[in-house]
Design a protein around this motif. Structure first.
Motif, PDB file in Angstrom:
ATOM      1  N   GLN A  22      36.677  50.261  38.057  1.00 17.14           N
ATOM      2  CA  GLN A  22      37.075  49.827  39.398  1.00 17.14           C
ATOM      3  C   GLN A  22      38.434  50.395  39.827  1.00 17.14           C
ATOM      4  O   GLN A  22      38.569  50.895  40.938  1.00 17.14           O
ATOM      5  CB  GLN A  22      37.115  48.297  39.450  1.00 17.14           C
ATOM      6  CG  GLN A  22      37.346  47.717  40.828  1.00 17.14           C
ATOM      7  CD  GLN A  22      36.136  47.794  41.722  1.00 17.14           C
ATOM      8  OE1 GLN A  22      35.012  47.852  41.254  1.00 17.14           O
ATOM      9  NE2 GLN A  22      36.348  47.790  43.017  1.00 17.14           N
ATOM     10  N   LEU A  23      39.434  50.342  38.971  1.00 20.87           N
ATOM     11  CA  LEU A  23      40.770  50.804  39.361  1.00 20.87           C
ATOM     12  C   LEU A  23      40.807  52.307  39.606  1.00 20.87           C
ATOM     13  O   LEU A  23      41.442  52.772  40.557  1.00 20.87           O
ATOM     14  CB  LEU A  23      41.800  50.402  38.306  1.00 20.87           C
ATOM     15  CG  LEU A  23      42.080  48.897  38.220  1.00 20.87           C
ATOM     16  CD1 LEU A  23      43.016  48.600  37.066  1.00 20.87           C
ATOM     17  CD2 LEU A  23      42.631  48.370  39.525  1.00 20.87           C
ATOM     18  N   LEU A  83      38.268  41.686  39.245  1.00 19.87           N
ATOM     19  CA  LEU A  83      38.448  42.528  40.423  1.00 19.87           C
ATOM     20  C   LEU A  83      37.106  42.999  40.963  1.00 19.87           C
ATOM     21  O   LEU A  83      36.861  42.963  42.170  1.00 19.87           O
ATOM     22  CB  LEU A  83      39.330  43.729  40.078  1.00 19.87           C
ATOM     23  CG  LEU A  83      39.677  44.677  41.211  1.00 19.87           C
ATOM     24  CD1 LEU A  83      40.453  43.965  42.303  1.00 19.87           C
ATOM     25  CD2 LEU A  83      40.486  45.850  40.672  1.00 19.87           C
ATOM     26  N   ARG A  84      36.208  43.413  40.066  1.00 19.40           N
ATOM     27  CA  ARG A  84      34.864  43.846  40.484  1.00 19.40           C
ATOM     28  C   ARG A  84      34.108  42.706  41.156  1.00 19.40           C
ATOM     29  O   ARG A  84      33.454  42.890  42.178  1.00 19.40           O
ATOM     30  CB  ARG A  84      34.067  44.356  39.287  1.00 19.40           C
ATOM     31  CG  ARG A  84      34.548  45.663  38.727  1.00 19.40           C
ATOM     32  CD  ARG A  84      33.774  46.022  37.472  1.00 19.40           C
ATOM     33  NE  ARG A  84      32.412  46.405  37.809  1.00 19.40           N
ATOM     34  CZ  ARG A  84      31.993  47.661  37.829  1.00 19.40           C
ATOM     35  NH1 ARG A  84      32.807  48.622  37.508  1.00 19.40           N
ATOM     36  NH2 ARG A  84      30.753  47.935  38.133  1.00 19.40           N
ATOM     37  N   GLN A  88      39.125  52.942  42.933  1.00 15.33           N
ATOM     38  CA  GLN A  88      39.990  52.556  44.045  1.00 15.33           C
ATOM     39  C   GLN A  88      41.083  53.600  44.271  1.00 15.33           C
ATOM     40  O   GLN A  88      41.430  53.892  45.419  1.00 15.33           O
ATOM     41  CB  GLN A  88      40.596  51.179  43.788  1.00 15.33           C
ATOM     42  CG  GLN A  88      39.591  50.069  43.983  1.00 15.33           C
ATOM     43  CD  GLN A  88      40.128  48.706  43.659  1.00 15.33           C
ATOM     44  OE1 GLN A  88      39.396  47.876  43.168  1.00 15.33           O
ATOM     45  NE2 GLN A  88      41.379  48.440  43.916  1.00 15.33           N
ATOM     46  N   LEU A  96      48.975  42.129  41.748  1.00 15.02           N
ATOM     47  CA  LEU A  96      47.772  41.424  41.287  1.00 15.02           C
ATOM     48  C   LEU A  96      46.964  42.235  40.288  1.00 15.02           C
ATOM     49  O   LEU A  96      46.366  41.671  39.369  1.00 15.02           O
ATOM     50  CB  LEU A  96      46.880  41.053  42.470  1.00 15.02           C
ATOM     51  CG  LEU A  96      47.269  39.801  43.239  1.00 15.02           C
ATOM     52  CD1 LEU A  96      46.405  39.649  44.484  1.00 15.02           C
ATOM     53  CD2 LEU A  96      47.166  38.571  42.365  1.00 15.02           C
ATOM     54  N   THR A  97      46.927  43.563  40.445  1.00 18.52           N
ATOM     55  CA  THR A  97      46.137  44.381  39.514  1.00 18.52           C
ATOM     56  C   THR A  97      46.692  44.311  38.096  1.00 18.52           C
ATOM     57  O   THR A  97      45.966  44.571  37.140  1.00 18.52           O
ATOM     58  CB  THR A  97      46.065  45.855  39.942  1.00 18.52           C
ATOM     59  OG1 THR A  97      47.380  46.396  40.031  1.00 18.52           O
ATOM     60  CG2 THR A  97      45.327  46.009  41.254  1.00 18.52           C
ATOM     61  N   LYS A  98      47.944  43.979  37.977  1.00 21.97           N
ATOM     62  CA  LYS A  98      48.537  43.844  36.641  1.00 21.97           C
ATOM     63  C   LYS A  98      48.226  42.477  36.026  1.00 21.97           C
ATOM     64  O   LYS A  98      48.343  42.311  34.819  1.00 21.97           O
ATOM     65  CB  LYS A  98      50.044  44.049  36.720  1.00 21.97           C
ATOM     66  CG  LYS A  98      50.413  45.456  37.120  1.00 21.97           C
ATOM     67  CD  LYS A  98      51.896  45.617  37.289  1.00 21.97           C
ATOM     68  CE  LYS A  98      52.174  47.047  37.754  1.00 21.97           C
ATOM     69  NZ  LYS A  98      53.551  47.261  38.070  1.00 21.97           N
ATOM     70  N   SER A 134      41.958  40.722  35.553  1.00 21.71           N
ATOM     71  CA  SER A 134      41.163  41.675  34.787  1.00 21.71           C
ATOM     72  C   SER A 134      40.323  42.550  35.717  1.00 21.71           C
ATOM     73  O   SER A 134      40.067  42.189  36.872  1.00 21.71           O
ATOM     74  CB  SER A 134      40.233  40.933  33.829  1.00 21.71           C
ATOM     75  OG  SER A 134      39.235  40.245  34.562  1.00 21.71           O
ATOM     76  N   GLU A 135      39.889  43.676  35.192  1.00 24.73           N
ATOM     77  CA  GLU A 135      39.034  44.566  35.988  1.00 24.73           C
ATOM     78  C   GLU A 135      37.715  43.883  36.325  1.00 24.73           C
ATOM     79  O   GLU A 135      37.182  44.053  37.414  1.00 24.73           O
ATOM     80  CB  GLU A 135      38.773  45.866  35.243  1.00 24.73           C
ATOM     81  CG  GLU A 135      37.978  46.834  36.075  1.00 24.73           C
ATOM     82  CD  GLU A 135      37.773  48.172  35.405  1.00 24.73           C
ATOM     83  OE1 GLU A 135      36.831  48.862  35.824  1.00 24.73           O
ATOM     84  OE2 GLU A 135      38.522  48.526  34.488  1.00 24.73           O
ATOM     85  N   GLY A 153      48.995  43.575  46.207  1.00 24.41           N
ATOM     86  CA  GLY A 153      47.815  44.070  45.507  1.00 24.41           C
ATOM     87  C   GLY A 153      48.165  44.766  44.200  1.00 24.41           C
ATOM     88  O   GLY A 153      47.496  44.567  43.183  1.00 24.41           O
ATOM     89  N   LEU A 154      49.220  45.571  44.219  1.00 17.79           N
ATOM     90  CA  LEU A 154      49.652  46.229  42.987  1.00 17.79           C
ATOM     91  C   LEU A 154      50.071  45.202  41.934  1.00 17.79           C
ATOM     92  O   LEU A 154      49.765  45.343  40.754  1.00 17.79           O
ATOM     93  CB  LEU A 154      50.816  47.181  43.274  1.00 17.79           C
ATOM     94  CG  LEU A 154      50.447  48.469  43.982  1.00 17.79           C
ATOM     95  CD1 LEU A 154      51.704  49.211  44.430  1.00 17.79           C
ATOM     96  CD2 LEU A 154      49.596  49.354  43.099  1.00 17.79           C
TER      97      LEU A 154
END
Length: 125
Positions: A39-40, A98-99, A43, A89-91, A94-95, A86-87
């Motif tokens: 996902q990352l 996020l998916r 994106q 939150l991505t840390k 989990s992926e 958002g950046l």
């Protein structure tokens, strides 16, 4: 064969993005569901893909006087804040989460569009 699908999905995503109707969603779906990317990474590719298309679309819409610059500046300002959130939150998430969140967002947007158009048609009758 894979090259054909990349071409088709990119073409469709570009057309949709230039109209402002979510070309990124098309590209992300292809990259994650069919090309097997995480996902990352998908994106990130989507963001790079979006830049030249957005520039072209803005030029065309500006030429046709379809941009409300006051609203655009407000959206851009809050967009920058959203990017940093958002950046961050991505840390944290989990992926996999996020998916799932992206899938829920796509389903919600699709249902909303489906029913909003039906309501509009009913109002026109």
């Amino acid at each position: 064969m894979n090259g054909i699908w990349i071409f088709v999905s990119s073409l469709l995503a570009g057309i949709a993005a230039s109209m402002g109707v979510g070309g990124g969603a098309i590209l992300l779906l292809y990259l994650t569901a069919f090309a097997g990317m995480n996902q990352l990474t998908a994106q990130g590719i989507n963001l790079i893909f979006f830049l030249p298309i957005a520039i072209i679309a803005v030029c065309i819409h500006a030429k046709n006087k379809l941009i409300n610059y006051k609203s655009a500046v407000i959206c851009i300002a809050f967009g920058f804040v959203g990017v940093w959130c958002g950046l961050w939150l991505t840390k944290i998430i989990s992926e996999e989460l996020l998916r799932k969140l992206f899938a829920i967002l796509l389903i919600y947007m699709g249902l909303r569009e489906l029913f909003a158009k039906n309501k509009k048609k009913e109002k026109d009758r």
